[in-house]
Design an enzyme around this catalytic site. Structure first.
Site, PDB file in Angstrom:
ATOM      1  N   LYS A  34       0.852  -1.200   0.000  1.00  0.00           N
ATOM      2  CA  LYS A  34       0.000   0.000   0.000  1.00  0.00           C
ATOM      3  C   LYS A  34       0.883   1.244   0.000  1.00  0.00           C
ATOM      4  O   LYS A  34       2.083   1.165   0.304  1.00  0.00           O
ATOM      5  CB  LYS A  34      -0.912  -0.022   1.231  1.00  0.00           C
ATOM      6  CG  LYS A  34      -0.152   0.006   2.566  1.00  0.00           C
ATOM      7  CD  LYS A  34      -1.076  -0.234   3.752  1.00  0.00           C
ATOM      8  CE  LYS A  34      -0.305  -0.154   5.068  1.00  0.00           C
ATOM      9  NZ  LYS A  34      -1.148  -0.508   6.225  1.00  0.00           N
ATOM     10  N   ARG A 132     -11.239   0.476  13.991  1.00  0.00           N
ATOM     11  CA  ARG A 132     -11.175   1.182  12.701  1.00  0.00           C
ATOM     12  C   ARG A 132     -12.167   0.476  11.783  1.00  0.00           C
ATOM     13  O   ARG A 132     -13.359   0.536  12.042  1.00  0.00           O
ATOM     14  CB  ARG A 132      -9.740   1.181  12.148  1.00  0.00           C
ATOM     15  CG  ARG A 132      -8.759   1.869  13.083  1.00  0.00           C
ATOM     16  CD  ARG A 132      -7.447   2.237  12.439  1.00  0.00           C
ATOM     17  NE  ARG A 132      -6.857   1.159  11.659  1.00  0.00           N
ATOM     18  CZ  ARG A 132      -5.576   1.098  11.290  1.00  0.00           C
ATOM     19  NH1 ARG A 132      -4.739   2.067  11.650  1.00  0.00           N
ATOM     20  NH2 ARG A 132      -5.109   0.101  10.568  1.00  0.00           N
ATOM     21  N   TYR A 265      15.458  30.539   7.163  1.00  0.00           N
ATOM     22  CA  TYR A 265      14.437  31.465   7.667  1.00  0.00           C
ATOM     23  C   TYR A 265      14.574  31.668   9.172  1.00  0.00           C
ATOM     24  O   TYR A 265      14.905  30.759   9.916  1.00  0.00           O
ATOM     25  CB  TYR A 265      13.048  30.916   7.373  1.00  0.00           C
ATOM     26  CG  TYR A 265      12.736  30.770   5.899  1.00  0.00           C
ATOM     27  CD1 TYR A 265      12.729  31.871   5.046  1.00  0.00           C
ATOM     28  CD2 TYR A 265      12.441  29.523   5.372  1.00  0.00           C
ATOM     29  CE1 TYR A 265      12.433  31.720   3.704  1.00  0.00           C
ATOM     30  CE2 TYR A 265      12.137  29.360   4.025  1.00  0.00           C
ATOM     31  CZ  TYR A 265      12.137  30.465   3.194  1.00  0.00           C
ATOM     32  OH  TYR A 265      11.844  30.318   1.865  1.00  0.00           O
ATOM     33  N   MET A 313      11.036  24.099   1.896  1.00  0.00           N
ATOM     34  CA  MET A 313      10.274  23.183   1.052  1.00  0.00           C
ATOM     35  C   MET A 313      11.177  22.413   0.090  1.00  0.00           C
ATOM     36  O   MET A 313      10.969  21.228  -0.156  1.00  0.00           O
ATOM     37  CB  MET A 313       9.220  23.965   0.252  1.00  0.00           C
ATOM     38  CG  MET A 313       8.278  23.052  -0.529  1.00  0.00           C
ATOM     39  SD  MET A 313       7.077  23.957  -1.497  1.00  0.00           S
ATOM     40  CE  MET A 313       6.127  24.786  -0.231  1.00  0.00           C
TER      41      MET A 313
HETATM   42  C1  LIG Z   1      -0.434  -1.524   6.898  1.00  0.00           C
HETATM   43  C2  LIG Z   1      -1.069  -2.782   7.355  1.00  0.00           C
HETATM   44  C3  LIG Z   1      -0.284  -3.929   7.579  1.00  0.00           C
HETATM   45  C4  LIG Z   1       1.228  -3.910   7.577  1.00  0.00           C
HETATM   46  O1  LIG Z   1       1.626  -3.515   8.867  1.00  0.00           O
HETATM   47  P1  LIG Z   1       3.154  -3.462   9.316  1.00  0.00           P
HETATM   48  O2  LIG Z   1       3.081  -3.193  10.757  1.00  0.00           O
HETATM   49  O3  LIG Z   1       3.768  -2.371   8.523  1.00  0.00           O
HETATM   50  O4  LIG Z   1       3.704  -4.809   8.979  1.00  0.00           O
HETATM   51  C5  LIG Z   1      -0.932  -5.105   7.882  1.00  0.00           C
HETATM   52  N1  LIG Z   1      -2.289  -5.154   7.984  1.00  0.00           N
HETATM   53  C6  LIG Z   1      -3.060  -4.072   7.801  1.00  0.00           C
HETATM   54  C7  LIG Z   1      -4.527  -4.187   7.940  1.00  0.00           C
HETATM   55  C8  LIG Z   1      -2.478  -2.845   7.486  1.00  0.00           C
HETATM   56  O5  LIG Z   1      -3.251  -1.761   7.331  1.00  0.00           O
END
Ligand SMILES: *Cc1c(COP(=O)(O)O)cnc(C)c1O
Length: 387
Positions: A34, A132, A265, A313
């Site tokens: 992801k 979640r 800055y 930036m």
């Molecule tokens: C991002 C994610 C993972 C990976 O988690 P890590 O701690 O980076 O290994 C696994 N399961 C879900 C549902 C996630 O959102």
């Protein structure tokens, strides 16, 4: 190196990390790619992970999943975070497993499967404590009942039951055992209702490495795949993890300045002695966290040198002291932490992304996923491994 900054991704490290985790977890692994492979590039990382034995790929969105298929990746893919009115037919047609947490989503997914005449592969997610996505314990029976009905009718096929841990990074945290129990209960309930999920999965990187009871059939591996120790050690020593990304740049301006010179800055920093300032063409627009100001170091001329003044930036300023610096000199912002100064046995190395995260008061995941689009990605493959 052509542009101002480059993220060199060592795909041999990705492969080696995957194998190291597999040797410990002894389950199938899902490479979680992801957020563009945690900033490393989803497709190259996915290819390297699959070549090294990853059985699954994991992403959160339909677009991510479909782009893996377009790139020719044929392994099972799970995508799990969708609006309820997502065009699920595209996912079903591309043989992508769909994470489902609510009855509303299930209706839409089953509708897509029925229309196509192909059962949608559904992975039912139960909320075991994270609050979640995932169906709560209270909503689970209704989700299971609908899933059973749709499976019998042919709109879906339940391929897995899964959940996600709250505190896997804290070894021995009592929430882990509680979540395992809640997960097993949800799994029993699903089986008791006539579902036959082939897979159960709960563990992320941290759990895969240290919590055997969380492993079930499959572990979802994110941050450890990229070589970051989920327990925050400076390097992945204990588990043999190798950070995959090296963020490199070069000096594009050099000036000698007297004591009393304000830098960037504010200025928040004023020199206290004559010194050499080296300008680096990377800033927060490229993902260098502003919050690391005052602590951040980079690797220049075989030394760790501080970034001084505010990170802007597009640029930041290195205090090179009396180090001889020339235009074009290479700078490593972070890397695997292995490029020790050869003159000093066991001397300092270039910073790691874990150190940058600590300097910025965040986690390495945020720094890695924040590396911007201006930073060109390039790849070292297994064959051209240099270390
Ligand atoms: C991002 C994610 C993972 C990976 O988690 P890590 O701690 O980076 O290994 C696994 N399961 C879900 C549902 C996630 O959102």
């Amino acid at each position: 190196m052509s542009g101002p900054a480059e993220a060199v991704v060592d795909l041999a490290a990705v492969a080696s990390n995957l194998r190291a985790i597999a040797a410990t977890a002894r389950t199938d692994l899902m490479a979680v790619v992801k957020a563009d492979g945690f900033g490393h590039g989803a497709v190259p990382v996915a290819r390297a992970a699959v070549a090294a034995g990853a059985a699954w790929l994991g992403v959160t969105s339909a677009a991510e999943a479909l782009s893996l298929r377009s790139a020719g990746l044929t392994v099972p893919i799970l995508s799990w975070l969708h609006p309820h009115d997502e065009d699920f037919a595209r996912l079903v047609a591309a043989r992508i497993d769909i994470g489902v947490s609510s009855v509303a989503h299930l209706h839409a997914v089953a509708g897509a499967g029925a229309r196509l005449g192909v059962p949608a592969a559904v992975q039912l997610k139960v909320d075991t404590g994270l609050s979640r996505n995932g169906a709560t314990r209270e909503d689970w029976p209704e989700l299971i009942a609908w899933a059973r009905k749709y499976e019998v009718e042919g709109g879906i096929r339940v391929s897995a039951v899964w959940s996600h841990l709250v505190n896997a990074e804290a070894p021995g945290h009592p929430s882990v055992a509680r979540q395992v129990e809640a997960f097993e209960e949800a799994l029993r309930f699903a089986r008791g209702a006539g579902l036959h999920p082939r897979l159960a999965h709960l563990a992320n990187s941290a759990a895969a490495l240290i919590a055997p009871r969380t492993r079930f059939d499959l572990c979802r591996i994110g941050v450890a795949l990229y070589g970051v120790d989920p327990f925050g050690a400076m390097s992945g020593g204990e588990f043999g993890l190798r950070p995959a990304m090296t963020l490199r740049s070069r000096v594009i301006n050099v000036k000698r300045v007297p004591a009393g010179t304000g830098v960037s800055y504010g200025p928040d920093f004023v020199t206290t002695r004559p010194t050499t300032l080296a300008l680096l063409p990377v800033g927060f627009g490229d993902g260098l966290p502003r919050a690391a100001q005052g602590r951040a170091r980079v690797w220049l001329g075989g030394q760790r040198r501080p970034i001084v003044g505010r990170i802007a930036m597009d640029q930041c300023v290195i205090d090179a002291g009396d180090l001889p610096v020339a235009l074009g000199d290479p700078v490593v912002v972070f890397g695997p932490g292995t490029d020790a100064a050869w003159t000093v046995p066991c001397g300092p190395t270039e910073p790691t992304v874990a150190e940058w995260a600590r300097w910025a008061g965040t986690n390495p995941h945020e720094v890695l996923t924040g590396i911007g689009a201006r930073v060109k990605r390039s790849y070292l493959s297994e064959r051209v491994e240099t270390r």
